[in-house]
Design an enzyme around this catalytic site. Structure first.
Site: not given
Ligand code: 3H9
Length: 689
Positions: A63, A105, A125
Site C-alpha cells: 500500500a 495481498e 507490515e
C-alpha cells in the site's frame, strides 16, 4: 487506461500492467484505474484470462504508506480484491522484484501466482507497526498453512521464489521473460478449464491446523517483541483465520488494522521508515559517485575484522592489513570462525562462506593498499596512532581513493588536515559488532568533497547499513547524547537508585537493556579511557575500572556474570560501593521514582539532540532518531528520542528540564533554545536556522 495502469492483449489473455514508480505502491491513483480495468475485463467475453503484472523494477511493494493516517479514498485494496474474487476466468499475478504487503495481498486475490526466480514475497507490515490489512492474515494461512503464515507475518521477513514454490504460495517459478511465460501459464489454465478456486475457498490446511501447536509458536514469538502491539495483533489475526469463518476473520483483521494504523507505535515506525530513507540522501543533485571496486581495512582486531566482514558480505573484495603476520592470521581465523558459526546456525551456506572468504586478501604491507578505492582504518582510538596511519596512507593510496577514519570520538578535521588530501577524508563510525550492527555515522569533515561523502553514503547502503551523515563534534550524534544520559544515570545511583532499578525502568520503556547492562556488555573500560582523555570522571564506573571490573568480559561490572554467564546477577559489592561513595560525598540516599529516572536520563538526551540540531551536527531531527534506533536500541515503537519528545509533550519536557536545572544547576538540564522553539512550532522542521 491511465498513466498508472495499462492493459494489453495477447490472444485471449489480458495483461494489466501497473506502472507507479519507484516501487508500484498501490496509491489511490493506481487503485482507481486498476479497479476499472478489472471490472471491464471481468465482463468482457473475449478475455479468457487476466494477468496482473508491473512495470519497472518490482511488483507492487505494498500500500502507499504516505496515505496512512488520512481518510481512505475508495476503492480501497480490499474492494479491489473482492472484485478479483468475483472473476470466474483465471487470474494470475506475475511477480518480479518484491511482492510485499498489499502487493502480495493483491496477488493472493488472484487464482494463481507465478514468479520470476529472483522474486521475493512477504508481508512486512509488522515492521510498520501494522498487520496486513488487505486480507493477508486470512488468505496466506489458507495457502501455506497457519504456522508458516504466522512466522512470515510476525517476522515480516520475505521468502524467496523457491521457498514460495515449495510452500505453495506460488504456482510456478520462471527464469527469463516473465510476462511471456505468465501468458503461456494463463493459456494453459484456460485450456484446463475451471472452476478456479480463489485462496478464500481453500480451507484444507485450516481444517488440519493444530491449535495448541499454533498457540505455542505464537506465545514464543510474542515473548520476543517487548511491548510492541503489532506482532501480537498479527498472531491473533492469523489465529482468527483458523477459528472463524472467512468473512468474520476478514472483518476482525480490518478492525485490528484500523486500531493499529491510528496508534502511536505505527506512527512511530512509519516515521522511522521514511526517516531512514531521508537520512541516506545527500544534498546536491548531480553528484557523480566515485567507483568503489576494492576496499582496504587497516587492523584485523574485533572492529577491523567486523568492518572487513561487512564489506565482504556486501560482495566487495577486501585487503586486510595488519602490522604482523601473527595478528593477520589471528584476525583471518576469527573471521573464518564467525562465518562458520553462521553456517552452523543455518543463516549462511557453506558455498556462500567460501565465496566470502575468497574475497579477503591479507597483507602486512601498506603498499598493498595502492589498488583500493576506499581504505578504512580501525586502529587504536588515539589521535597520534591515527595520524601515523593516515601519514602512511597518504603516501601509498591512489589518487581519488577515499580515506576513512573509524572513530567514535576523535576530531576528524584534525586527522584530515594532517594529510595532503583532506577532500578525500571522511569519518565512518561503525558500531560493534560491525558486521551485525546496522548504524553507520558518516562524518563529514570541513573539507570532505561532496562526491566522497555521497560515495560513502551509497556504499553504506549497498552493504546493508543505515547511514546517517553527521558533522564533527565530540562523540558525533550518538555518543554525545549517550554522555548526557550516562552522567545522570551515575548521579541517580549516588542519590539512592540501584543499577537494577534504573535498568528496569529502561526495559519497561521498551529498551532491550538499560544503561548499566549496556555498559557491562560494551566494556566499562571504553568510557573510562575516554573520560580520562578528557579529564572527566564518573565516580562509580571509574572505581569499578580501577579495580579491574570492566563488565561482562571480566565477569563483573555493575552486575556479576558467574561462570561466563551473560545473564546479569546483582552485585552486592557495587551496591556497597555506591553507598560508600554517596556517604563520602555527604549524599543521603532517598527513594527515587520511575518518573524521575526518565526525566533525568531521557529528557537530557532530547535536550542534547536539540543542541546537536542547532549546531547543525545533524541535518534533521529524524536523523537523530535513526541513529538512536539503529545504533543504541531506542525502542522502535517510540520512533527515536526526537519523535518520542513529541509524544511525551515538549512543554512537559521543558518544564521538567527547567525544574532539574534550577535544582542541580547542571548544564545538561539547561534548555536548548531550539527545544523552546519546537514547543512553539510543534515540529522540528524549519526551526534549526
Ligand atoms: C501495506 O501494504 C498495508 C496493507 O497490508 C494494507 C492496506 C489496506 N509506500 O526503500 P527504497 C518509497 S503497508 C510509499 O529506498 P529500495 C521510499 O520512501 C506496506 N512509498 O528502495 C523511497 O522514496 P524516496 C507494506 C514507498 O529499492 C522509494 O520508494 N510494504 C513505499 O531500497 C524507494 O524506496 C512495505 O512495507 C510504500 N509502500 O527498496 C514495503 N515503499 O525515493 C516497503 C517504498 O522518496 N518498501 N517507498 O526516498 C520497501 O521495503 C522497499 O522500498 C523495497 C525497495 C524493498 C520495496
Amino acid at each position: 487506461m491511465s498513466n498508472f495502469v495499462s492493459v494489453t492483449r495477447d490472444g485471449g489473455v489480458a495483461v494489466v500492467t501497473i506502472d507507479n514508480p519507484p516501487v508500484n505502491a498501490l496509491s489511490f491513483h493506481v487503485r482507481e484505474p486498476l479497479m476499472q480495468a478489472l471490472v471491464l475485463l471481468r465482463d468482457e467475453p473475449d478475455v479468457a484470462a487476466i494477468i496482473i503484472a508491473c512495470a519497472g523494477r518490482t511488483f507492487v511493494a505494498g500500500a502507499d504508506i504516505t496515505e496512512f493516517g488520512k481518510p481512505v479514498q475508495q476503492p480501497d485494496l480490499r474492494a479491489i480484491i473482492a472484485v478479483l474474487e468475483t472473476i470466474a476466468k483465471p487470474t494470475v499475478a506475475a511477480i518480479h522484484g518484491t511482492a510485499l504487503g498489499g502487493g502480495l495481498e493483491l496477488a493472493l486475490g488472484c487464482h494463481f501466482r507465478v514468479a520470476d526466480a529472483g522474486a521475493r514475497l512477504g508481508l512486512p507490515e509488522v515492521k510498520l507497526g501494522l498487520l496486513p490489512g488487505g486480507g493477508g492474515t486470512v488468505r496466506l494461512p489458507r495457502l501455506v498453512g497457519p504456522l508458516k503464515a504466522l512466522n512470515m507475518i510476525v517476522s515480516g521477513t520475505p521468502i524467496d521464489a523457491a521457498e514460495a514454490l515449495a510452500t505453495g504460495l506460488v504456482d510456478a517459478v520462471f527464469d527469463g521473460d516473465l510476462i511471456a511465460q505468465a501468458i503461456r501459464f494463463a493459456s494453459e489454465m484456460v485450456g484446463k478449464g475451471g472452476p478456479f478456486t480463489p485462496a478464500r475457498d481453500h480451507n484444507e490446511l485450516l481444517k488440519e491446523a493444530d491449535l495448541p501447536a499454533f498457540d505455542k509458536e505464537a506465545a514464543a514469538l510474542a515473548g520476543k517483541v517487548r511491548g510492541l502491539e503489532a506482532p501480537i495483533a498479527c498472531a491473533q489475526s492469523v489465529r482468527n483465520a483458523i477459528t472463524l469463518g472467512f468473512d468474520e476473520a476478514l472483518a476482525a483483521e480490518r478492525e485490528l488494522f484500523v486500531k493499529l494504523v491510528g496508534g502511536d507505535q505505527s506512527r512511530a515506525q512509519r516515521h522511522l521508515f521514511f526517516a531512514e530513507r531521508e537520512a541516506a540522501k545527500v544534498p546536491g543533485k548531480d553528484i557523480v559517485r566515485r567507483k568503489i571496486a576494492r576496499v582496504g581495512v587497516i587492523g584485523a582486531g574485533t572492529m577491523g575484522g567486523g568492518i572487513a566482514m561487512a564489506f565482504a558480505n556486501g560482495g566487495y573484495p577486501v585487503t586486510l592489513l595488519e602490522t604482523s603476520r601473527e595478528a593477520l592470521e589471528r584476525g583471518l581465523a576469527t573471521i573464518d570462525k564467525n562465518y562458520t558459526v553462521s553456517v552452523t546456525r543455518g543463516s549462511l551456506s557453506e558455498d556462500a562462506k567460501r565465496q566470502r572468504l575468497d574475497l579477503f586478501k591479507g597483507s602486512t604491507d601498506y603498499g598493498d593498499l595502492a589498488d583500493c578505492d576506499l581504505i578504512i582504518e580501525a586502529v587504536f582510538e588515539e589521535m597520534a596512532v591515527k595520524k601515523d596511519v593516515f601519514g602512511r596512507l597518504d603516501a601509498v593510496a591512489k589518487s581519488g581513493a577515499i580515506l576513512a577514519i573509524n572513530t567514535s570520538y576523535l576530531d576528524v578535521n584534525e586527522i584530515a588536515a594532517s594529510t595532503s588530501r583532506p577532500q578525500d577524508v571522511v569519518g565512518m563510525h561503525f558500531f560493534s559488532p560491525a558486521n551485525v550492527m546496522k548504524l553507520l555515522e558518516i562524518v563529514r569533515a570541513e573539507k570532505t568533497a561532496p562526491d566522497a561523502l555521497a560515495t560513502a553514503v551509497e556504499l553504506a547502503r549497498r552493504i546493508g547499513k543505515v547511514p546517517v551523515v553527521v558533522s564533527v563534534c565530540h562523540g558525533f550524534v550518538g555518543n554525545r547524547m549517550l554522555a548526557a544520559r550516562g552522567s545522570e544515570s551515575e548521579a541517580l545511583l549516588l542519590e539512592g537508585a540501584t543499577p537494577r532499578q534504573i535498568d528496569q525502568v529502561f526495559t519497561d520503556f521498551g529498551w532491550s537493556m538499560g544503561p548499566f547492562q549496556m555498559g557491562d556488555l560494551a566494556g566499562l573500560d571504553i568510557g573510562w579511557r575516554n573520560r580520562k582523555a578528557r579529564g572527566q570522571t564518573a565516580v562509580i564506573a571509574d572505581t569499578l575500572c580501577e579495580q579491574g571490573h570492566f563488565g561482562q568480559k571480566t565477569g563483573s561490572g555493575f552486575y556479576r556474570y558467574e561462570n561466563g554467564s551473560r545473564t546479569p546477577a546483582p552485585n552486592p559489592e557495587v551496591e556497597a560501593l555506591i553507598r560508600d561513595k554517596a556517604a563520602e560525598k555527604g549524599i543521603a540516599p532517598r527513594v527515587i521514582g520511575t518518573e524521575e529516572i526518565i526525566e533525568r536520563t531521557l529528557y537530557p538526551m532530547i535536550n542534547e539532540g536539540a543542541k546537536i540540531l542547532e549546531e547543525k551536527i545533524a541535518a534533521r531531527a529524524s536523523d537523530i532518531d535513526v541513529v538512536w534506533v539503529n545504533g543504541y536500541g531506542f525502542p522502535v515503537g517510540k520512533g527515536g528520542p526526537m519523535f518520542w519528545a513529541g509524544l511525551e509533550g515538549v512543554d512537559k519536557i521543558i518544564g521538567r528540564l527547567d525544574h532539574w536545572h534550577e535544582r542541580t544547576g547542571k548544564d545538561i538540564f539547561r534548555v536548548a533554545p531550539l527545544l523552546r522553539r519546537m514547543a512553539v512550532s510543534g515540529s522540528w522542521e524549519g526551526i534549526a536556522s
